[in-house]
Scaffold this active site. Structure first.
Site, PDB file in Angstrom:
ATOM      1  CB  SER A  42      -1.275  -0.059   1.012  1.00  6.88           C
ATOM      2  OG  SER A  42      -1.936   0.907   1.093  1.00  6.88           O
ATOM      3  CG  ASP A 157      -4.234  -2.201   0.302  1.00  5.70           C
ATOM      4  OD1 ASP A 157      -3.064  -2.138   0.683  1.00  5.70           O
ATOM      5  OD2 ASP A 157      -4.096  -1.136   0.601  1.00  5.70           O
TER       6      ASP A 157
END
Length: 299
Positions: A42, A157
């Site tokens: 991320s 993610d």
């Protein structure tokens, strides 16, 4: 002949809080440490990709400090769809500004992004292709950013499986892993304050394996709960998930640098300078350990 041990840096997620990684990298550079491997999830994937592809840390810091984050966030591309609330054009623009058409082969250190394949329901370590595409997949927070379609995979993610990619760093051949992560100590206090400071045993109790909050017990509760924003709910929910997952990931690191950024919000990019400084402070507190463990020569 003894083989030189490969040093890896694992950079956690954390949205705006992940800007602390810039400060951590600044201290590592000052100590003369250049990781052989960097693994990012991320926000860690963003910072890691910028760094490995040649963006100087001072340029990252200047961008964070000079960016008009209020306008950026206020006019973000809200586009309600079946796959996400934000279409990500503005974010993609920032990635392209720094990464352009660079690929993993252009990186000065071995680099990887961590994502999750929704179809196979497993972690994916991205090490090939365009950096922009890989990073975009690693930051695709489910429900917010649309997933990325790549090689018959639907990627989101990596933080939902590995918010701190120490295991991925090991898989890339690391001998020594330095983990740059974030702490959440002040989040509960922040949430309690939003509820009107009421955190008594009458309101919070225990139920076997965890805790529960008795919402709407009376009129006062109803008034207090109105003070809880969508952002605070998002912050707290993601923090609970990440904190539990990171416990196991930290065990796989040799050195853990934890930046105290719990009093910053998920989207507190406007306070980027402060967050970066928290990263510097955290890394400085581990300077002697880094020198000893990595056998660094004193300057």
């Amino acid at each position: 002949m003894f083989r030189k041990k490969k040093i890896a840096l694992a950079l956690s997620g954390g949205a705006a809080r992940g800007l602390c990684h810039i400060g951590v990298l600044e201290i590592l550079e000052e100590l003369g440490v250049r990781p052989d491997i960097i693994a990012g999830t991320s926000m860690g994937a963003i910072i890691g990709s910028f760094y490995c592809s040649g963006t100087p840390l001072k340029d990252m810091r200047e961008y964070v400090e000079s960016m008009d984050w209020r306008s950026f966030l206020l006019f973000s591309d809200i586009a309600l769809s079946k796959t996400g609330m934000i279409n990500g054009k503005r974010v993609l623009g920032v990635l392209r500004k720094f990464l352009d058409e660079k690929t993993f082969s252009d990186c000065s250190s071995k680099f990887c992004c961590v994502a999750v394949d929704l179809l196979k329901r497993e972690k994916v370590i991205l090490t090939e292709g365009k950096l922009v595409d890989a990073v975009r997949a690693s930051i695709a927070i489910p429900g917010f950013f649309s997933p990325v379609l790549m090689d018959n995979s639907v990627l989101v993610d990596g933080g939902i499986i590995e918010p701190l990619p120490t295991e991925s760093a090991r898989e890339l051949g690391a001998d020594i892993v330095i983990a740059s992560t974030i702490t959440f100590e002040k989040d509960r206090e922040k949430y309690r304050n939003l509820r009107g400071g009421n955190d008594s045993r009458d309101e919070i109790g225990s139920s076997g394996s965890g805790k529960y909050i008795r919402i709407f017990k009376n009129k006062t509760d109803k008034e207090n709960i109105r003070g809880v924003s969508v952002q605070s709910i998002l912050d707290t929910s993601l923090n609970i998930m990440e904190k539990e997952l990171k416990k196991e990931s930290e065990k796989k690191a040799d050195i853990v640098i934890s930046s105290e950024v719990g009093d910053f919000g998920f989207f507190d990019f406007i306070r980027g300078r402060e967050i970066i400084e928290r990263g510097r402070a955290a890394a400085e507190s581990k300077a002697e350990l880094l020198k000893s463990r990595l056998r660094l020569k004193s300057k």
